[in-house]
Scaffold this motif. Sequence first.
Motif, PDB file in Angstrom:
ATOM      1  N   LEU A 137     -49.973  48.048  27.871  1.00 14.16           N
ATOM      2  CA  LEU A 137     -49.914  47.037  26.812  1.00 14.16           C
ATOM      3  C   LEU A 137     -49.865  45.634  27.383  1.00 14.16           C
ATOM      4  O   LEU A 137     -49.228  45.388  28.404  1.00 14.16           O
ATOM      5  N   PHE A 138     -50.583  44.737  26.751  1.00 14.05           N
ATOM      6  CA  PHE A 138     -50.373  43.328  27.075  1.00 14.05           C
ATOM      7  C   PHE A 138     -50.355  42.514  25.791  1.00 14.05           C
ATOM      8  O   PHE A 138     -51.065  42.817  24.840  1.00 14.05           O
ATOM      9  N   GLY A 139     -49.475  41.540  25.779  1.00 13.51           N
ATOM     10  CA  GLY A 139     -49.259  40.754  24.564  1.00 13.51           C
ATOM     11  C   GLY A 139     -49.652  39.309  24.756  1.00 13.51           C
ATOM     12  O   GLY A 139     -49.634  38.788  25.865  1.00 13.51           O
ATOM     13  N   GLU A 140     -50.027  38.686  23.655  1.00  9.85           N
ATOM     14  CA  GLU A 140     -50.363  37.269  23.664  1.00  9.85           C
ATOM     15  C   GLU A 140     -49.678  36.577  22.503  1.00  9.85           C
ATOM     16  O   GLU A 140     -49.677  37.086  21.390  1.00  9.85           O
ATOM     17  N   SER A 141     -49.125  35.435  22.801  1.00 13.58           N
ATOM     18  CA  SER A 141     -48.452  34.640  21.793  1.00 13.58           C
ATOM     19  C   SER A 141     -49.098  33.251  21.766  1.00 13.58           C
ATOM     20  O   SER A 141     -49.127  32.555  22.767  1.00 13.58           O
ATOM     21  N   THR A 142     -49.656  32.883  20.614  1.00 15.07           N
ATOM     22  CA  THR A 142     -50.332  31.593  20.492  1.00 15.07           C
ATOM     23  C   THR A 142     -49.696  30.773  19.373  1.00 15.07           C
ATOM     24  O   THR A 142     -49.753  31.171  18.217  1.00 15.07           O
ATOM     25  N   PRO A 143     -49.064  29.662  19.726  1.00 12.33           N
ATOM     26  CA  PRO A 143     -48.494  28.824  18.671  1.00 12.33           C
ATOM     27  C   PRO A 143     -49.590  28.050  17.944  1.00 12.33           C
ATOM     28  O   PRO A 143     -50.592  27.660  18.549  1.00 12.33           O
ATOM     29  N   ASN A 144     -49.437  27.866  16.653  1.00 12.70           N
ATOM     30  CA  ASN A 144     -50.379  27.058  15.872  1.00 12.70           C
ATOM     31  C   ASN A 144     -49.682  25.777  15.456  1.00 12.70           C
ATOM     32  O   ASN A 144     -48.607  25.815  14.872  1.00 12.70           O
ATOM     33  N   PHE A 145     -50.321  24.655  15.773  1.00 14.40           N
ATOM     34  CA  PHE A 145     -49.714  23.366  15.486  1.00 14.40           C
ATOM     35  C   PHE A 145     -50.454  22.637  14.379  1.00 14.40           C
ATOM     36  O   PHE A 145     -51.683  22.699  14.287  1.00 14.40           O
ATOM     37  N   PHE A 146     -49.673  21.968  13.555  1.00 14.88           N
ATOM     38  CA  PHE A 146     -50.268  21.019  12.628  1.00 14.88           C
ATOM     39  C   PHE A 146     -50.578  19.773  13.443  1.00 14.88           C
ATOM     40  O   PHE A 146     -49.720  19.278  14.170  1.00 14.88           O
ATOM     41  N   HIS A 147     -51.809  19.307  13.391  1.00 16.74           N
ATOM     42  CA  HIS A 147     -52.141  18.130  14.186  1.00 16.74           C
ATOM     43  C   HIS A 147     -52.680  16.993  13.311  1.00 16.74           C
ATOM     44  O   HIS A 147     -53.238  17.217  12.240  1.00 16.74           O
ATOM     45  N   LEU A 148     -52.451  15.813  13.745  1.00 17.75           N
ATOM     46  CA  LEU A 148     -52.962  14.607  13.115  1.00 17.75           C
ATOM     47  C   LEU A 148     -53.699  13.839  14.210  1.00 17.75           C
ATOM     48  O   LEU A 148     -53.089  13.473  15.218  1.00 17.75           O
ATOM     49  N   PHE A 149     -54.977  13.677  14.034  1.00 13.51           N
ATOM     50  CA  PHE A 149     -55.818  13.078  15.078  1.00 13.51           C
ATOM     51  C   PHE A 149     -55.655  13.803  16.416  1.00 13.51           C
ATOM     52  O   PHE A 149     -55.531  13.182  17.466  1.00 13.51           O
ATOM     53  N   TRP A 150     -55.605  15.134  16.320  1.00 13.14           N
ATOM     54  CA  TRP A 150     -55.513  16.022  17.484  1.00 13.14           C
ATOM     55  C   TRP A 150     -54.214  15.900  18.284  1.00 13.14           C
ATOM     56  O   TRP A 150     -54.099  16.381  19.387  1.00 13.14           O
ATOM     57  N   ILE A 151     -53.247  15.237  17.703  1.00 14.80           N
ATOM     58  CA  ILE A 151     -51.926  15.186  18.347  1.00 14.80           C
ATOM     59  C   ILE A 151     -51.041  16.209  17.626  1.00 14.80           C
ATOM     60  O   ILE A 151     -50.855  16.113  16.418  1.00 14.80           O
ATOM     61  N   PRO A 152     -50.542  17.209  18.362  1.00 12.01           N
ATOM     62  CA  PRO A 152     -49.695  18.208  17.693  1.00 12.01           C
ATOM     63  C   PRO A 152     -48.425  17.570  17.142  1.00 12.01           C
ATOM     64  O   PRO A 152     -47.716  16.853  17.859  1.00 12.01           O
ATOM     65  N   ILE A 153     -48.154  17.801  15.870  1.00 11.04           N
ATOM     66  CA  ILE A 153     -46.977  17.204  15.233  1.00 11.04           C
ATOM     67  C   ILE A 153     -45.836  18.216  15.173  1.00 11.04           C
ATOM     68  O   ILE A 153     -44.720  17.921  15.566  1.00 11.04           O
ATOM     69  N   PHE A 154     -46.125  19.404  14.650  1.00  7.86           N
ATOM     70  CA  PHE A 154     -45.096  20.445  14.621  1.00  7.86           C
ATOM     71  C   PHE A 154     -45.763  21.814  14.589  1.00  7.86           C
ATOM     72  O   PHE A 154     -46.917  21.951  14.214  1.00  7.86           O
TER      73      PHE A 154
END
Length: 80
Positions: free
Chosen positions: A31-48
């Motif tokens: 097994l191998f796992g992947e965790s990818t956070p999704n960010f809300f971005h404004l002008f490609w700057i991650p905000i949260f």
Amino acid sequence: MILFFGIRPGKTINIDLKQIKCPHCNQNNSLFGESTPNFFHLFWIPIFRVSTTQVIHCDYCKKGYYKEEFTEEMKAAFER
Ligand SMILES: [Zn+2]
């Protein structure tokens, strides 16, 4: 003025799941796992961070597991 915003994935982190057997084929070390956070971005700057996409694949039987199908062991591995 045009605002550019939306959801973008962040850096994918690999999760070590070596101690866990695949529930489908019972293989160890497959097994191998992947965790990818999704960010809300404004002008490609991650905000949260809005969510995290977590997936597990089995190298042996090629089965993929989504978050809803994780066993307790898998969930614990992602929280480490
Ligand atoms: Zn498997």
